[in-house]
Design a protein around this motif. Structure first.
Motif, PDB file in Angstrom:
ATOM      1  N   ALA A 103      34.738  38.841  34.056  1.00  0.00           N
ATOM      2  CA  ALA A 103      35.081  39.102  35.233  1.00  0.00           C
ATOM      3  C   ALA A 103      34.394  40.400  35.937  1.00  0.00           C
ATOM      4  O   ALA A 103      33.498  40.389  36.956  1.00  0.00           O
ATOM      5  CB  ALA A 103      36.650  39.311  35.838  1.00  0.00           C
ATOM      6  N   VAL A 104      34.444  41.350  35.168  1.00  0.00           N
ATOM      7  CA  VAL A 104      33.507  42.697  35.605  1.00  0.00           C
ATOM      8  C   VAL A 104      32.154  42.475  35.530  1.00  0.00           C
ATOM      9  O   VAL A 104      31.381  42.907  36.530  1.00  0.00           O
ATOM     10  CB  VAL A 104      34.166  43.909  34.545  1.00  0.00           C
ATOM     11  CG1 VAL A 104      33.511  45.338  35.017  1.00  0.00           C
ATOM     12  CG2 VAL A 104      35.631  44.052  34.981  1.00  0.00           C
ATOM     13  N   PRO A 105      31.727  42.096  34.446  1.00  0.00           N
ATOM     14  CA  PRO A 105      30.049  42.154  34.560  1.00  0.00           C
ATOM     15  C   PRO A 105      29.487  41.082  35.549  1.00  0.00           C
ATOM     16  O   PRO A 105      28.605  41.224  35.878  1.00  0.00           O
ATOM     17  CB  PRO A 105      29.767  41.678  32.845  1.00  0.00           C
ATOM     18  CG  PRO A 105      31.126  41.087  32.309  1.00  0.00           C
ATOM     19  CD  PRO A 105      32.093  41.811  33.149  1.00  0.00           C
ATOM     20  N   LEU A 106      30.568  40.067  35.339  1.00  0.00           N
ATOM     21  CA  LEU A 106      29.935  38.909  36.495  1.00  0.00           C
ATOM     22  C   LEU A 106      29.949  39.384  38.118  1.00  0.00           C
ATOM     23  O   LEU A 106      29.230  39.220  38.660  1.00  0.00           O
ATOM     24  CB  LEU A 106      30.751  37.714  36.447  1.00  0.00           C
ATOM     25  CG  LEU A 106      30.391  36.402  37.214  1.00  0.00           C
ATOM     26  CD1 LEU A 106      29.104  35.939  36.581  1.00  0.00           C
ATOM     27  CD2 LEU A 106      31.455  35.397  37.056  1.00  0.00           C
ATOM     28  N   ARG A 107      30.980  40.348  38.211  1.00  0.00           N
ATOM     29  CA  ARG A 107      30.891  41.082  39.536  1.00  0.00           C
ATOM     30  C   ARG A 107      29.813  41.816  39.847  1.00  0.00           C
ATOM     31  O   ARG A 107      29.068  41.660  40.948  1.00  0.00           O
ATOM     32  CB  ARG A 107      32.247  41.862  39.529  1.00  0.00           C
ATOM     33  CG  ARG A 107      32.554  42.659  40.922  1.00  0.00           C
ATOM     34  CD  ARG A 107      33.420  43.936  40.839  1.00  0.00           C
ATOM     35  NE  ARG A 107      32.770  44.883  39.801  1.00  0.00           N
ATOM     36  CZ  ARG A 107      33.681  45.728  39.138  1.00  0.00           C
ATOM     37  NH1 ARG A 107      34.771  45.968  39.513  1.00  0.00           N
ATOM     38  NH2 ARG A 107      33.031  46.545  38.283  1.00  0.00           N
ATOM     39  N   ASP A 108      29.358  42.566  38.681  1.00  0.00           N
ATOM     40  CA  ASP A 108      28.104  43.403  38.786  1.00  0.00           C
ATOM     41  C   ASP A 108      26.953  42.575  39.308  1.00  0.00           C
ATOM     42  O   ASP A 108      26.151  42.781  39.869  1.00  0.00           O
ATOM     43  CB  ASP A 108      27.978  44.301  37.643  1.00  0.00           C
ATOM     44  CG  ASP A 108      29.119  45.203  37.274  1.00  0.00           C
ATOM     45  OD1 ASP A 108      29.712  45.486  38.433  1.00  0.00           O
ATOM     46  OD2 ASP A 108      29.386  45.955  36.400  1.00  0.00           O
ATOM     47  N   VAL A 109      26.947  41.400  38.384  1.00  0.00           N
ATOM     48  CA  VAL A 109      25.837  40.616  38.753  1.00  0.00           C
ATOM     49  C   VAL A 109      25.659  39.942  40.066  1.00  0.00           C
ATOM     50  O   VAL A 109      24.557  39.755  40.717  1.00  0.00           O
ATOM     51  CB  VAL A 109      25.785  39.344  37.643  1.00  0.00           C
ATOM     52  CG1 VAL A 109      24.573  38.310  38.069  1.00  0.00           C
ATOM     53  CG2 VAL A 109      25.655  39.828  36.220  1.00  0.00           C
ATOM     54  N   GLN A 110      27.063  39.570  40.660  1.00  0.00           N
ATOM     55  CA  GLN A 110      27.021  39.408  41.932  1.00  0.00           C
ATOM     56  C   GLN A 110      26.668  40.092  42.876  1.00  0.00           C
ATOM     57  O   GLN A 110      25.863  39.995  43.872  1.00  0.00           O
ATOM     58  CB  GLN A 110      28.615  38.635  42.202  1.00  0.00           C
ATOM     59  CG  GLN A 110      28.807  38.315  43.644  1.00  0.00           C
ATOM     60  CD  GLN A 110      28.014  36.839  43.906  1.00  0.00           C
ATOM     61  OE1 GLN A 110      28.340  35.937  43.713  1.00  0.00           O
ATOM     62  NE2 GLN A 110      26.679  37.017  44.683  1.00  0.00           N
ATOM     63  N   ASN A 111      26.898  41.424  42.680  1.00  0.00           N
ATOM     64  CA  ASN A 111      26.769  42.516  43.558  1.00  0.00           C
ATOM     65  C   ASN A 111      25.196  42.829  43.642  1.00  0.00           C
ATOM     66  O   ASN A 111      24.631  43.105  44.915  1.00  0.00           O
ATOM     67  CB  ASN A 111      27.505  43.650  43.312  1.00  0.00           C
ATOM     68  CG  ASN A 111      28.778  43.868  43.412  1.00  0.00           C
ATOM     69  OD1 ASN A 111      29.274  42.837  44.548  1.00  0.00           O
ATOM     70  ND2 ASN A 111      29.685  44.392  43.060  1.00  0.00           N
ATOM     71  N   ALA A 112      24.489  42.403  42.579  1.00  0.00           N
ATOM     72  CA  ALA A 112      23.004  42.732  42.381  1.00  0.00           C
ATOM     73  C   ALA A 112      22.195  41.683  43.011  1.00  0.00           C
ATOM     74  O   ALA A 112      20.980  41.506  42.975  1.00  0.00           O
ATOM     75  CB  ALA A 112      22.614  42.994  41.033  1.00  0.00           C
TER      76      ALA A 112
END
Length: 251
Positions: A192-201
């Motif tokens: 969830a957390v690393p995927l959120r970072d990818v989405q934000n980028a």
């Protein structure tokens, strides 16, 4: 008339009408078919509503949806019985009259050449709001209709699909959305957390996570969607690298 592909998103909503849907007696398969069709031609489906066979409820929902979408597709409530109120509700929503349309009556006479068979109930299916264009029904002849940006179709799936096929060439289409699916081999909470970072980028890409079970174990599919092929390819590469690093990390 179709205007080809536009850069700005074209939006649509579905209004499903019928007490039988709300009671669970009839399963709604029409929405899924319409959604798949819209996705294929680049139209963004923003909302699906289900309302009862109550004219006031239909009018309220229809006015809300047509005000904020390029198109609204309704299914159900245009049959021959007393509880089929969609046509009257559409007329009320647009503030126009409604009566037997000679074009629709002629279509029904093709299906029922014996005058005795075209009874009062069947003639209800020829009541069309003033100013509407008819939607051809190659299955059973009783037409649907279009009034401005609202397309009114039957609830019977085979008829709805046939009507929709005649509608699609009239629509202003958008750029189709491409998608890729990646198997995470991880639980949804772990990514969830690393995927959120990818989405934000990658704001031009929509990333969804969809958990499933396999052999009694939890896993996740990641679906990436975008109208920008380069942005989609970039986000896919980043997600794949993220998943590779996670799998290689010590347990």
């Amino acid at each position: 008339m179709p205007q080809g592909q536009d850069e700005a998103p074209v939006t649509a909503a579905i209004l499903v009408i019928g007490d039988e849907i709300l009671s669970g007696r009839t399963k709604d398969t029409n929405s899924g078919h319409i959604a798949e069709t819209m996705t294929a031609i680049g139209i963004d489906l923003t909302e699906i509503r289900v309302v009862s066979d109550v004219e006031e409820a239909i009018v309220e929902a229809l006015n809300a949806l047509r005000a904020r979408n390029a198109y609204v597709f309704t299914t159900g409530g245009i049959g021959p019985t007393h509880d089929d109120k969609t046509a009257d509700a559409v007329a009320a929503a647009f503030g126009v009259g409604i009566d037997h349309d000679p074009r629709a009556v002629a279509m029904l006479r093709e299906r029922f050449p014996n005058p005795g068979d075209l009874n009062e109930g069947r003639l209800r299916m020829a009541r069309i709001p003033f100013g509407a264009d008819l939607i051809d029904n190659p299955v059973s002849k009783a037409p649907g209709f279009r009034l401005e940006n609202v397309f009114v179709m039957a609830g019977v799936p085979s008829i709805m699909k046939a009507m929709l096929q005649t509608i699609v060439p009239q629509l202003r289409t958008g750029v189709p959305v491409a998608s890729v699916t990646l198997r995470a081999d991880a639980k949804e909470g772990d990514i969830a957390v690393p995927l959120r970072d990818v989405q934000n980028a990658h704001p031009r890409v929509t990333i969804g996570s969809y958990p499933f079970t396999e052999g009694g174990r939890f896993n996740t599919n990641l679906v990436l969607r975008s109208r920008d092929p380069a942005a989609l390819a970039d986000a896919k590469a980043v997600v794949e690298a993220m998943l590779t690093n996670m799998r290689a990390a010590p347990a």
